[in-house]
Scaffold this motif. Sequence first.
Motif, PDB file in Angstrom:
ATOM      1  N   LEU A   1       0.832  -1.205   0.000  1.00 43.22           N
ATOM      2  CA  LEU A   1       0.000   0.000   0.000  1.00 43.22           C
ATOM      3  C   LEU A   1       0.866   1.255   0.000  1.00 43.22           C
ATOM      4  O   LEU A   1       0.581   2.221  -0.734  1.00 43.22           O
ATOM      5  CB  LEU A   1      -0.916   0.006   1.223  1.00 43.22           C
TER       6      LEU A   1
ATOM      7  N   MET B   1      -3.084  -0.185  -4.756  1.00 43.04           N
ATOM      8  CA  MET B   1      -4.368  -0.311  -4.081  1.00 43.04           C
ATOM      9  C   MET B   1      -4.799  -1.772  -4.235  1.00 43.04           C
ATOM     10  O   MET B   1      -5.349  -2.165  -5.263  1.00 43.04           O
ATOM     11  CB  MET B   1      -5.392   0.634  -4.697  1.00 43.04           C
TER      12      MET B   1
ATOM     13  N   ASN C   1     -10.927   6.151  -3.225  1.00 41.03           N
ATOM     14  CA  ASN C   1      -9.729   6.956  -3.455  1.00 41.03           C
ATOM     15  C   ASN C   1     -10.167   8.316  -3.969  1.00 41.03           C
ATOM     16  O   ASN C   1     -11.017   8.398  -4.860  1.00 41.03           O
ATOM     17  CB  ASN C   1      -8.835   6.253  -4.479  1.00 41.03           C
TER      18      ASN C   1
ATOM     19  N   ASN D   1      -0.465   5.258   6.572  1.00 41.49           N
ATOM     20  CA  ASN D   1       0.783   5.042   5.817  1.00 41.49           C
ATOM     21  C   ASN D   1       1.743   4.104   6.554  1.00 41.49           C
ATOM     22  O   ASN D   1       2.912   4.408   6.744  1.00 41.49           O
ATOM     23  CB  ASN D   1       1.465   6.375   5.518  1.00 41.49           C
TER      24      ASN D   1
ATOM     25  N   ARG E   1       0.585  10.798  -1.428  1.00 37.53           N
ATOM     26  CA  ARG E   1      -0.350   9.706  -1.204  1.00 37.53           C
ATOM     27  C   ARG E   1      -0.514   9.478   0.299  1.00 37.53           C
ATOM     28  O   ARG E   1       0.437   9.559   1.068  1.00 37.53           O
ATOM     29  CB  ARG E   1       0.167   8.404  -1.831  1.00 37.53           C
TER      30      ARG E   1
ATOM     31  N   TYR F   1      -2.936   6.810   3.042  1.00 38.67           N
ATOM     32  CA  TYR F   1      -4.034   5.875   3.282  1.00 38.67           C
ATOM     33  C   TYR F   1      -4.226   5.700   4.781  1.00 38.67           C
ATOM     34  O   TYR F   1      -3.309   5.880   5.583  1.00 38.67           O
ATOM     35  CB  TYR F   1      -3.796   4.516   2.602  1.00 38.67           C
TER      36      TYR F   1
ATOM     37  N   ARG G   1      -6.347   3.001   7.581  1.00 37.29           N
ATOM     38  CA  ARG G   1      -7.112   1.792   7.825  1.00 37.29           C
ATOM     39  C   ARG G   1      -7.209   1.593   9.339  1.00 37.29           C
ATOM     40  O   ARG G   1      -6.498   2.270  10.107  1.00 37.29           O
ATOM     41  CB  ARG G   1      -6.471   0.566   7.164  1.00 37.29           C
TER      42      ARG G   1
ATOM     43  N   PRO H   1      -8.351   0.039   3.487  1.00 42.33           N
ATOM     44  CA  PRO H   1      -8.038   1.466   3.633  1.00 42.33           C
ATOM     45  C   PRO H   1      -9.020   2.390   2.914  1.00 42.33           C
ATOM     46  O   PRO H   1      -9.744   1.997   1.995  1.00 42.33           O
ATOM     47  CB  PRO H   1      -6.651   1.590   2.976  1.00 42.33           C
TER      48      PRO H   1
ATOM     49  N   TYR I   1      -8.240   5.829   0.704  1.00 39.66           N
ATOM     50  CA  TYR I   1      -7.044   6.338   0.028  1.00 39.66           C
ATOM     51  C   TYR I   1      -7.225   7.799  -0.397  1.00 39.66           C
ATOM     52  O   TYR I   1      -8.332   8.224  -0.744  1.00 39.66           O
ATOM     53  CB  TYR I   1      -6.762   5.542  -1.242  1.00 39.66           C
TER      54      TYR I   1
ATOM     55  N   TYR J   1      -4.130   8.417  -4.680  1.00 42.34           N
ATOM     56  CA  TYR J   1      -3.555   7.188  -5.244  1.00 42.34           C
ATOM     57  C   TYR J   1      -3.839   7.117  -6.748  1.00 42.34           C
ATOM     58  O   TYR J   1      -4.836   7.654  -7.238  1.00 42.34           O
ATOM     59  CB  TYR J   1      -4.118   5.953  -4.550  1.00 42.34           C
TER      60      TYR J   1
END
Length: 369
Positions: free
Chosen positions: A176, A181, A269, A300, A327, A329, A331, A360, A362, A365
Motif C-alpha cells: 500500500l 491499491m 480513493n 501510511n 499519497r 491511506y 485503515r 483502507p 485512500y 492514489y
Amino acid sequence: MIPPIPDTLPPPAGFQLGTWLKGDWHIHCRHSTDSTNNPQSRIIAFAERLGFDYLVITDHDVHVGGAVARHTWADPDYRSDKLLLFYGAELTAPRGHVNILSPEPYDHQRIFDARNARDWDLLKLKQDMGIHWSANHPNHKNHYGFSFDLADSVEIWNQATWPKNAVSVRIWDDQLLSGRMIGARGGSDAHHGVPDDPALIVPQTLEGSGNYVGTPTTWIFATSRDKAAILTALKQGRASISANPYNPRVEFYADRDGDGMMDMMMGDNARPSGGPVNFEVRLVGGGIPGAAYNVRVIKNREPFGEFITDGASRSLRFTDTPPADARTYYRVEIEGPQAPYPEVPNSMALSLNMVALSNPIYFNYDPEF
C-alpha cells in the motif's frame, strides 16, 4: 452522544445502496490430498447453517494436475440453494500460492500450465481469461512470490491464528505504501473436519480443531447480491475482516469535504480537499454486548492513534488532514473480547484479542494500481 447503531445499517447518505455479504475465500475439501474428512457437502451445509452468503472451495490444483473442473467443480455436492458458490482453485506453484476466483467456470488448466511463466505473461493471461488473481498468505512457508502487480486482492488473514497473520498485514502495508491499491481479504484455509465431531479432526491439535469455515470471515459491501458484484467489491477493497462470523463487522467512512456527510468508505480513493477530513468507524452487529473495543488507526503503515468505542454506540470519529501533494491511506484494526464461536470454540484462543480490521481509505492514489 452518537445514537446507538443497530445490527443492520444502511450506508451513509450519498452512497449507492448496497448490501453486506459474508463468506470465506479459502477452503479445501477432500479433492485436496492434504485435506482429511472434509467433503463438500459438510462444508456447504455448515456455511448454510451459519447464514453465510458466499463461499468458494479452492482445492490445490497440483493434486489433480490442474484438472479442478473434473474434480472439485464436477463433484455433485458442489451446489447450494442458499450460497453463492464461486469457481476457483489454489494455484500451487514453486513461487507460492494464488487463489484463482471466478463467478463462472473457466479453463483452469491454462493458468496451471503457465504457473512458471514470467509475471508479464501471467498478467496477459489473467486479463485474457477475465479471472480474479488473489495472493495467498504472503507470510507462509509457501509465501506469495509473484509480483503484487498481478494481484487483484491479497489474503492478509489466513486461518484463525492471529500472530501468524501480523507479518502478512505488514507485507500488505508495504505494498500500500508503494502506491498499490490491493483489496485485502481473509480465508480460513481449512483442510479438516469440524470440532463438534472429534473423530473428524486431523490433526488433534488446538490449531487443527480451531480453524474452519469463517475463521476469519470476510464481509463484502457489494452493489447487489451476485457473484460479479462481489468480486468487483473485493478488488475495490470494499471489505472488512472479522475473526469469526459472530464478531462485529467494522465499517470505515470519511467526510472528505467537511459538509457533515460521509462521502467515502473503505476502498475509495479521492483527492483531498486540503482541509481536515472527518473519519468514522462503526462496529455493526455481533460482538459482546456493552463491550468497549480498542480502535487502532494506521496511517501510511505507521500508528496514527488509538481510540476506544463506548458500549452503546460502538462507533467513534477522528480527524486528520491528508496532504494535498502526497499519497495517504488510513485503515483500522479492532481489538477486544472475542465473540464466542460455539461451532468452532478453539478459534477464540487462536485469534487472541484481534477482532476485526478494515481495508483502507485512500487519498491521491493512482487508480491504475
